[in-house]
Design an enzyme around this catalytic site. Structure first.
Site, PDB file in Angstrom:
ATOM      1  N   GLU A  44     -31.934   3.767  43.703  1.00 59.05           N
ATOM      2  CA  GLU A  44     -30.684   3.383  44.275  1.00 59.05           C
ATOM      3  C   GLU A  44     -30.921   3.441  45.874  1.00 59.05           C
ATOM      4  O   GLU A  44     -30.052   2.722  46.589  1.00 59.05           O
ATOM      5  CB  GLU A  44     -30.051   4.783  43.983  1.00 59.05           C
ATOM      6  CG  GLU A  44     -29.304   4.486  42.505  1.00 59.05           C
ATOM      7  CD  GLU A  44     -30.457   4.932  41.457  1.00 59.05           C
ATOM      8  OE1 GLU A  44     -31.338   5.605  41.737  1.00 59.05           O
ATOM      9  OE2 GLU A  44     -30.015   4.683  40.323  1.00 59.05           O
ATOM     10  N   HIS A  49     -23.390  13.659  35.331  1.00 61.56           N
ATOM     11  CA  HIS A  49     -22.773  12.303  35.048  1.00 61.56           C
ATOM     12  C   HIS A  49     -21.202  12.234  35.018  1.00 61.56           C
ATOM     13  O   HIS A  49     -20.723  11.463  34.655  1.00 61.56           O
ATOM     14  CB  HIS A  49     -23.169  11.751  33.849  1.00 61.56           C
ATOM     15  CG  HIS A  49     -24.832  11.282  33.731  1.00 61.56           C
ATOM     16  ND1 HIS A  49     -25.828  12.017  34.217  1.00 61.56           N
ATOM     17  CD2 HIS A  49     -25.230  10.091  33.460  1.00 61.56           C
ATOM     18  CE1 HIS A  49     -26.835  11.331  34.082  1.00 61.56           C
ATOM     19  NE2 HIS A  49     -26.710  10.208  33.701  1.00 61.56           N
TER      20      HIS A  49
HETATM   21  C1  LIG Z   1     -30.681   8.067  39.570  1.00 58.25           C
HETATM   22  C2  LIG Z   1     -30.196   7.482  38.228  1.00 58.25           C
HETATM   23  N1  LIG Z   1     -30.256   6.221  38.186  1.00 58.25           N
HETATM   24  C3  LIG Z   1     -29.785   5.432  36.989  1.00 58.25           C
HETATM   25  C4  LIG Z   1     -29.741   6.195  35.818  1.00 58.25           C
HETATM   26  C5  LIG Z   1     -29.323   5.545  34.592  1.00 58.25           C
HETATM   27  N2  LIG Z   1     -30.409   5.393  33.571  1.00 58.25           N
HETATM   28  C6  LIG Z   1     -30.562   6.454  32.819  1.00 58.25           C
HETATM   29  S1  LIG Z   1     -32.227   6.249  31.813  1.00 58.25           S
HETATM   30  C7  LIG Z   1     -32.585   5.157  32.758  1.00 58.25           C
HETATM   31  C8  LIG Z   1     -33.782   4.421  32.476  1.00 58.25           C
HETATM   32  C9  LIG Z   1     -34.987   5.295  32.624  1.00 58.25           C
HETATM   33  O1  LIG Z   1     -35.939   4.823  32.441  1.00 58.25           O
HETATM   34  P1  LIG Z   1     -37.441   5.494  32.113  1.00 58.25           P
HETATM   35  O2  LIG Z   1     -37.706   6.466  33.552  1.00 58.25           O
HETATM   36  O3  LIG Z   1     -38.777   4.567  31.902  1.00 58.25           O
HETATM   37  O4  LIG Z   1     -37.529   6.504  31.105  1.00 58.25           O
HETATM   38  P2  LIG Z   1     -37.051   6.252  29.333  1.00 58.25           P
HETATM   39  O5  LIG Z   1     -35.697   6.349  29.194  1.00 58.25           O
HETATM   40  O6  LIG Z   1     -37.788   5.002  29.169  1.00 58.25           O
HETATM   41  O7  LIG Z   1     -37.552   7.407  28.731  1.00 58.25           O
HETATM   42  C10 LIG Z   1     -31.555   4.638  33.613  1.00 58.25           C
HETATM   43  C11 LIG Z   1     -31.662   3.606  34.550  1.00 58.25           C
HETATM   44  C12 LIG Z   1     -29.989   7.549  35.942  1.00 58.25           C
HETATM   45  N3  LIG Z   1     -29.595   8.471  34.859  1.00 58.25           N
HETATM   46  N4  LIG Z   1     -30.224   8.081  37.167  1.00 58.25           N
END
Ligand SMILES: Cc1ncc(C[n+]2csc(CCOP(=O)(O)OP(=O)(O)O)c2C)c(N)n1
Lengths: 335, 324
Positions: free
Chosen positions: B61, B130
């Site tokens: 972000e 959230h």
């Molecule tokens: C700062 C922030 N940006 C975006 C999100 C939305 N979001 C939630 S999970 C996610 C993906 C995260 O991927 P990863 O770190 O690879 O974890 P995984 O879900 O694959 O275990 C996103 C973009 C968030 N929760 N927090």
């Protein structure tokens, strides 16, 4: 593997097996209560539920490598980590339902489980937000001259978040006892690691921080996870941070809103490859090749875990919802 | 001619038209492309416009905000999507210390024609991290424009205005309103920045709101109408610049005001409107100005207490009866 492997007893391996099966059944039950259940009083509600089916060996194996006074912190895919660390599945399930008896009193929800009593510092739903917290906990341990270490799970997607960069560097300059374990399932929500990361081999990022580049391991194999994480934790206690990676997969997609497996043939194909490496089957195969006459033990585990999940569900459903006093409590300490 | 479109599709058509009109306009953000957007506002755009103009970003972000500011300074017109306003908090510095200040600080040498879109709103058990509706804190800062539509029609016209403006705009979209439809004219229209709107006329009390608050205010007005109480509902649409003209005019007629917002009570939208009203129209005030807001707590998961904490139409009705 170069690391020294502990010789593990049949009892230990069966115990892990029980834990993998328990976590899987627990999450399958959550999936059922979210999608299939019709009775509102028995339904898991809300917009978020991030299952970790497929990643159990990484979660359980790494947590089992922790000592009693070590610490663990993670993101929102946290159910199995709580259970593996010893939190009563009843209280985890109650949190899934937003009940007063839940690990966070029903106020945190599935993404924000925590259990202070077992040094499980929480699931956190802002991607990357928990990483500096983990470093802070490691700082406390070094500050007070203990030999306790921190295990910090990190999604592959979270590596691109500014929090990681700043926290990793700080952990290194202060040589803090923390293992950053990248749970690499190759995707964030829908964006693949090749599209999101210039360096697609996560451990290589350690070099930029002058940090130890830890091993890259098979996250489907609980023995490998346990042995390596244990060794890296021991290294971290004496020397400072490590960045390591477990390659794994999430069978259920990102969260309950993720329908990509329904629509994309390439992902369906990828999923079916990984399903062949189901961590439960991997351990089961190992057990069966190492020990004879396991049928009774495995049947017992099957029955016990089914019962434990049923008890957790019954407990959650029978528990009271939080009330107005809960709503306004704990906004501040002592007020 | 017109079409019935959800707010999601109205926003989509605004973006689509602006992308076609001006090739400096491009989209960047998490999951905006191949995934078709978290809220599906950019559905189909990746296929239509390609990866140069619909740019999937990492979960970064701070960089989404900062890179968009740089691209805007250099002459592009980025529409950066923060998946939700909760994550825009990670980009607070890029948006406040940079986007909002650069034009002023360098004495007008640079402009930052940037739109940051972010889904906003509480509820549905999204939980504390959230569940933010923090438009007022962003609107605290001069140099930034902050808008939040209450319906699909406004959403389209406001977003087009935001994209065409040369100032940085934080444009928030209430998640609960995405599926709700309005009649959208086929002909182009723009809703100018800093223009409020009277959504319902009435002589007995003035309800001031934005975003989801407008919905609750209108619902309350319908309930009150059955008891012969006529509420005037004013949608400010833009928190900054804030257009007080319709609010003042209405207040001079009704002499009573209730402010409705989804956000928190302290240092809030409601505080600002109330302060401005008493300064500008003290002699017209017949009752204390009331605020209906979310309760002053982080939002919990459990449905029962989550709903307790959120505003709704019956809380608005109750507040109105207290000032009549
Ligand atoms: C700062 C922030 N940006 C975006 C999100 C939305 N979001 C939630 S999970 C996610 C993906 C995260 O991927 P990863 O770190 O690879 O974890 P995984 O879900 O694959 O275990 C996103 C973009 C968030 N929760 N927090």
């Amino acid at each position: 593997m170069a690391t020294k492997t502990e010789s593990l007893t049949k009892e230990t391996l069966l115990d892990w097996y029980r834990e993998l099966v328990l976590v899987r059944k627990f999450e399958d039950q959550c999936h059922h209560q979210y999608f299939e259940e019709k009775d509102p009083a028995r339904k898991i509600t809300g917009v978020y539920l991030h299952l970790a089916s497929g990643s159990e060996a990484t979660h359980v194996g790494a947590v089992k490598a922790l000592g009693k006074d070590d610490h663990v912190i993670t993101a929102y895919r946290d159910h199995g980590i709580a259970i593996a660390r010893g939190t009563d599945p009843k209280r985890v399930m109650a949190e899934m339902f937003g009940k007063r008896t839940g690990t966070s009193g029903g106020k945190g929800g599935s993404m924000h489980l925590a259990d202070r009593s077992v040094n499980f510092w929480g699931g956190y739903a802002i991607v990357g937000g928990h990483i500096p917290l983990g470093v802070g906990i490691a700082l406390k341990e070094k500050y007070t001259k203990t030999k306790n270490a921190v295990l910090c799970f990190i999604g592959d997607g979270a590596l691109n978040n500014g929090y990681f960069h700043e926290a990793a560097n700080m952990a290194q300059i202060w040589r803090l006892p923390i293992v950053f374990l990248v749970e690499n399932n190759f995707v964030g929500m829908g964006t693949r690691i090749e599209e999101s990361s210039g360096q697609t081999q996560p451990t290589k990022r350690a070099i930029g921080y002058g940090m130890k580049e830890g091993p890259s391991i098979d996250g489907q194999n609980i023995l490998e996870v346990y042995n390596t994480v244990k060794a890296e934790l021991d290294w971290a206690r004496e020397n400072g941070p490590v960045l390591m990676e477990a390659k794994t997969y999430r069978f259920e997609g990102h969260g309950v809103s993720d329908k990509l497996y329904d629509s994309r043939d390439d992902l369906k194909a990828e999923l079916s490859v990984w399903e062949k490496r189901d961590p439960i089957n991997v351990l089961r195969a190992h057990l069966e090749s190492s020990f004879k006459n396991l049928d009774k033990d495995l049947a017992k585990i099957d029955a016990e875990t089914t019962q434990a999940v049923q008890e957790a569900l019954d407990f959650a459903i029978a528990s009271p919802a939080p009330d107005y006093n809960d709503l306004i409590s704990h906004v501040y300490v002592g007020m | 001619m017109s079409k019935n479109l959800s707010m999601r599709d109205a926003l989509r058509s605004a973006l689509h038209e602006e992308m076609l009109r001006d090739d400096r306009v491009f989209i960047m953000g998490e999951e905006v492309g191949r995934w078709n957007g978290t809220h599906k506002v950019t559905r189909g755009f990746f296929d239509e416009f390609g990866p140069e103009r619909v740019r999937d970003t990492p979960i970064s972000e701070m960089a989404i905000g900062g890179v968009a500011v740089g691209a805007a300074m250099a002459g592009l017109r980025p529409v950066a999507e923060m998946m939700t306003i909760n994550f825009a908090l990670l980009a607070f510095d890029a948006i406040i210390n940079h986007a909002a200040k650069i034009h002023y600080m360098f004495n007008g040498q640079f402009t930052v024609p940037l739109v940051i879109r972010a889904a906003t709103g509480w509820g549905n058990q999204a939980t504390a991290t959230h569940s933010h509706t923090p438009e007022p804190i962003w609107a605290h800062f001069p140099g930034l424009i902050v808008g939040c539509p209450s319906n699909a029609y406004d959403a389209k016209g406001m977003l087009k205005a935001a994209i065409r403006d040369d100032n940085p705009v934080l444009f928030t979209e209430v998640i609960a309103l995405y599926p709700k439809p309005s009649q959208i004219p086929d002909d182009e229209y723009i809703i100018p920045i800093g223009k409020s709107d009277v959504k319902r006329q009435g002589d007995d009390v003035t309800l001031v709101a934005y975003g989801r608050g407008v919905e609750w205010a209108l619902e309350a007005a319908n309930i009150l109408a059955k008891e012969d109480i006529q509420a005037e509902v004013i949608d400010v649409r833009w928190l900054r610049p804030l257009d007080m003209s319709a609010v003042l005019e209405s207040f001079k007629k009704t002499n009573r005001c209730v402010i409705v917002e989804e956000s928190l009570p302290m240092y809030s939208f409601g505080s600002e409107i109330a302060a401005q009203l008493q300064e500008a129209a003290f002699d017209y005030m017949d009752a204390p100005i009331k605020r209906v807001t979310a309760m002053d707590v982080p939002l919990p998961f459990a449905r029962e207490i989550e709903l307790m904490a959120l505003p709704n139409a019956s809380k608005v009705v109750k507040a109105v009866k207290e000032v009549l």
